[in-house]
Design an enzyme around this catalytic site. Structure first.
Site, mmCIF file in Angstrom:
data_model
loop_
_atom_site.group_PDB
_atom_site.id
_atom_site.type_symbol
_atom_site.label_atom_id
_atom_site.label_comp_id
_atom_site.label_asym_id
_atom_site.label_seq_id
_atom_site.Cartn_x
_atom_site.Cartn_y
_atom_site.Cartn_z
ATOM 1 N N THR A 71 4.351 1.741 2.098
ATOM 2 C CA THR A 71 5.621 1.942 1.400
ATOM 3 C C THR A 71 6.414 3.078 2.028
ATOM 4 O OG1 THR A 71 4.736 1.123 -0.693
ATOM 5 C CG2 THR A 71 6.648 2.588 -0.823
ATOM 6 N N GLY A 83 0.829 -1.199 0.000
ATOM 7 C CA GLY A 83 0.000 0.000 0.000
ATOM 8 C C GLY A 83 0.863 1.249 0.000
ATOM 9 N N CYS A 84 0.212 2.365 -0.230
ATOM 10 C CA CYS A 84 0.960 3.616 -0.355
ATOM 11 C C CYS A 84 1.530 4.068 0.981
ATOM 12 C CB CYS A 84 0.084 4.695 -0.979
ATOM 13 S SG CYS A 84 -1.545 4.867 -0.222
ATOM 14 N N TYR A 85 0.682 4.163 2.008
ATOM 15 C CA TYR A 85 1.223 4.524 3.325
ATOM 16 C C TYR A 85 2.299 3.519 3.761
ATOM 17 C CZ TYR A 85 -2.492 8.025 4.288
ATOM 18 O OH TYR A 85 -3.323 9.116 4.283
#
EC number: 1.2.1.38
Lengths: 342, 342, 342, 342
Positions: free
Chosen positions: A152, A148-150
């Site tokens: 990462t 996921g973005c967060y």
């Protein structure tokens, strides 16, 4: 040329895959799917892709996917699971940008996503697609579960400290903020321009689905259980994640050196000089994570700042980086452009 | 590999040249200059260029420039003029992004810029760098005067109609709007975030320096004198120009066909289907001009909408397109990326 | 204290009515309606109204409305029509912010709104609520049809010139731009932050519903048929309309004097000095229209710039101004606050 | 009517004072000063004040100030100190919005502001103008030192917990973010629209001048030394501060009850229901602080979220609240308007 398909290409991560792949020399995108927009050219939804992509949305089928070398799932959670058992019979590498195969513990996944897992037998086949931690396993994976973005931004921010064993593992605060593309392209009042513009707020402070993924990732890096408090916020901008991470040192180390060395060979992690503060715009549209680590004025608290583009290093870019690794292409193929500034 | 230099590389058009050229396969940037920032690495001002450009600002000298194949002037007006006579003695192609050599009539230039022209003998050497109108002359030019941002959007918007001789030449309204990068990077209260954000206004309605350039260009295209009213506006966004142009037809033509055919072979002009409305974001960071032409509900008024990125097709991108043409490189080298959306 | 109700109070104009009326000394809001949100306190949707308004949404009924002194319709077109015949039997002043009673020609209304008019017998009862043109009739009206946001900005911009008979009536261009609140609060992909932010585009250039209303209003002011071209644009900001209007003088007049005198006694129209350019932010949250008129560099073209807050002078503020006039309250009661800047 | 003056009225806090006072029934502003803009009407800089304020900037002198009942200093640090000794001889209440008299420890002030204090004898005369903590002392103060914007949001956020003695005092993280008005109106490249828009970053993580003020305030509330880590961030918006505060409970308390009771009688502190997340826009232009307190998913960490308008409750509004208290006016006079939404 790899034959590539994208399932769920109407959303922002799907469109970002298309944007990047339109400048990638090793692939040909041959299939984009959408149940809702069948028959419509993608350039009608994304005029930036005019002259770059002539494809028309089709219905997804396992048969079409079976003819590909690699398929990206840019779908809401649950979709990849529902098709994966069929696809796994064929010689197609699956790169899943959704949450379906990120969590190794099925019960944890089911608790946070409130539904039974659709392909539990395949969870253990999936490799977590964070190249800076898992590059070797990605090379041979058939299912790659992109972070996921967060997660990462946080994992790249803490990896050097965790591997050094230099911080308290039960006293980590992650204060993160994301641009609105993180909420996707669905029509909700809460995501209207008029609701988000010129304002700022936290959300999910009582529990966010990225929390178990972050804990799993940090624990893997530390080799023991890591706890943290994670509060996401919504920024009045389109792209970008900024994680501000507060940790306490358990022993004195040369922090700048630790970070510089940890990422010396990483093409997509850029450690800024001491005293810096990375800006989200410096990575917009790129696969780069920019990091800075400063010491708070007194005491042993470190402030780690990590910025990525949530759609790129936090989704489509990282997925393409994984594809490049998996198929032996140059890791930065298609991912070399500098960010626009301003 | 062409040896390239940029004079005045601290501003936004200079940085945009560097961004694009960092992905261009035919050039090597060897010189960037700034009197104010000598000795400083460009990546300190533009962190997006970290890992892409290691150059350090130097003082500009005619000697250094004489060693280049091509030099870009990304300077305020007056600077290129002051150095041009010296440079013209050497075998260097000059691509000037400033206003210094755009206007052929010296008196008109001096009236609008309120200073004597610094190199009047060279005005007639300069070729106006609008490839869609002047491609042939650009191939052999030694001084290329790149069009202004507003003039680019307007000229591309009206060229097909002017060449058809199908509109009234004394009844043209150009209502244009620009992002704030058009105002450059100088520290002025009027350009503070707090002064521009969440607001909109016109400016220069009693006279703007781009007016004589637009008149000259449109008159060249029409083969006779063209008059117009031009009012620019300031948008609360960073990049992008949107020109809304109102003209009256003098005879009935198939407008969509005229535009489609006029630009059929142009790599950087994209005519949208009838009824469309181009968005500035669809060209952000690209060298593309997107156009649409609609008929007002009644009468003979046409509404032409033309969008470009003011820093790219309106400045740095067009300059690089001219360089590619001048040196026989593929015209779209370095200029192929699609815009970010969203 | 007037007893006031608002039908359709979940939208932005309804919420703006509540915001202004919460500081109005002559009224008590006793009813707010919404079919979809019955039972919910308005402060859950609009936290700015916490501590200012304790009301809970109710279903609208003619009976409840009959107990009011004045009811505002802040509804989509069609709703006020459908309830008006019932309401008209009672002694309630109706102030309709929708398009239902703005157009006097039933056929024109039905053509643009593509449905039969729901209360044709009452069209002639309605008074067009533009106080600067219709103040006298508003004083005794039982149905007040408040102008649209674009029409308000354009009519106030052109009234002095039309009353002077000093411009060509078949050569008027209105280039207008609006903040996103103009699109309302419905959940549509096109109005997502991620679709609107950092971009600009025209829309409706082939025909917009405000066009017949503007034509009717300008023709009333001129005393003869007025034609115009009208192109609206969407701004990446929340509130504000900017109309840039291009007209041609038929005789020489002292434009600044004409405007200053025309609006000398108007509390909500502010004519700026010659050479000015009004900013939308200078009227945000207020009932003020700021105007400037400049002459284009050559010829007889005038550029009129008119800014309002679309939710306030373009909707809720003007409606309250009408209410104040109708009930003999001070015209600026509740409408005195200055705009926030920045 | 109190006779009021504002020293340094060209900046954003000065203009905010004028905006609010233009709707205040107990005062008459008779003096606004600026050395740089002498002779210019304030409405030229702030067109929102047209029709609201006719004053012209004058040079500041102690004599003019001596004729006032109350003078606001909306100046950079150092200015109030330099004039205060003279002013203190007269019967004028001074409300200082700058940092000059906030810190009681002269040495700490001089260390953080890197200059000798200009009026050390008067430091002890100053009362810290946080009404929710110091209302009684404000009633009789002759010098009121208004809190900084960040310190206001943090102190209001933590006061109930500190007074309960329920949290660890050496493990407090304050992650705060501010709109760009916090940086003032000076012309700096870093604050240009083009540098701030569509991006997000931290700053001052190695030390910010508001840190000692926050520590002093929290320690006063706790009755013992409080330490904290404070990292401010810059938001791409104009107004608003959001503080996200992480603390650890030392014993179990009913947090929602503690907060509700602590602020039950405060007109400008609004405690949201459990589970809420306050938005900065809900307080824009108002003197309100909105708070919410949530418990992190596991463990004893509380997340306190506190939002204010930095120019209003964080500066001008709080200063006027202090004036109202000092002169026995209704505490909310001039401060009653609801925020604009959207």
């Amino acid at each position: 040329m790899l034959k590539v398909g994208i399932v769920g290409a109407t959303g922002y991560t799907g469109a970002e895959l298309l944007r990047i792949l339109s400048n990638h020399n090793g692939v040909q995108v041959v299939l984009i799917t959408s149940r809702a927009e069948q028959g419509k050219p993608v350039a009608e939804l994304y005029p930036n892709l005019r002259q770059h992509c002539d494809l028309v949305f089709e219905a997804p089928t396992a048969e079409k996917i079976s003819l590909l070398d690699v398929v990206f799932f840019a779908t809401p959670h649950g979709v990849a699971q529902s098709m994966m058992t069929d696809i796994a019979k064929h010689d197609v590498v699956v790169i899943d940008l959704s949450a379906d195969f990120r969590i190794r513990d099925q019960a944890v996944w089911e608790q946070w996503y409130q539904q039974p897992h659709g392909a539990p037998a395949l969870i253990k086949e999936a490799v977590y697609g964070l190249p800076e931690f898992n590059r070797k396993d990605i090379r041979t994976a058939d299912i790659i579960a992109c972070p996921g973005c967060y997660p990462t931004s946080v994992q790249l921010g803490l990896k050097p400290l965790l591997e050094q064993g230099a911080i308290e593992l039960d006293n980590i605060i992650v204060n993160a903020a994301s641009g609105v593309t993180g909420a996707g392209r669905s029509a909700k009042v809460a995501n209207l321009f008029t609701e988000v513009h010129d304002s700022f707020k936290a959300y999910g402070s009582t529990g966010h689905r990225h929390l178990p993924e972050i804990k799993q990732g940090l624990s893997d890096m530390a080799g023991e259980y890591v706890d943290l408090t994670f509060v996401p916020h919504l920024l009045p901008m389109a792209r970008g994640i900024h994680a501000t991470i507060y940790v306490r040192l358990t022993r004195q180390i040369d922090v700048q050196k630790v970070y510089s060395e940890a990422y010396a060979d990483e093409p997509f992690v850029d450690v800024l000089p001491a005293g810096s503060h990375p800006e989200t715009r410096s990575v917009k549209g790129t696969n780069t994570c920019r990091l800075a680590v400063n010491r708070a004025p007194e005491g042993n608290t470190l402030v780690v700042m990590s910025v990525i583009d949530n759609l790129c290093k936090g989704a489509a870019g990282q997925a393409i980086q994984c594809m490049n690794i998996r198929f032996g292409l140059p890791e930065n193929e298609g991912l070399e452009a500098a960010a626009l500034m301003p």
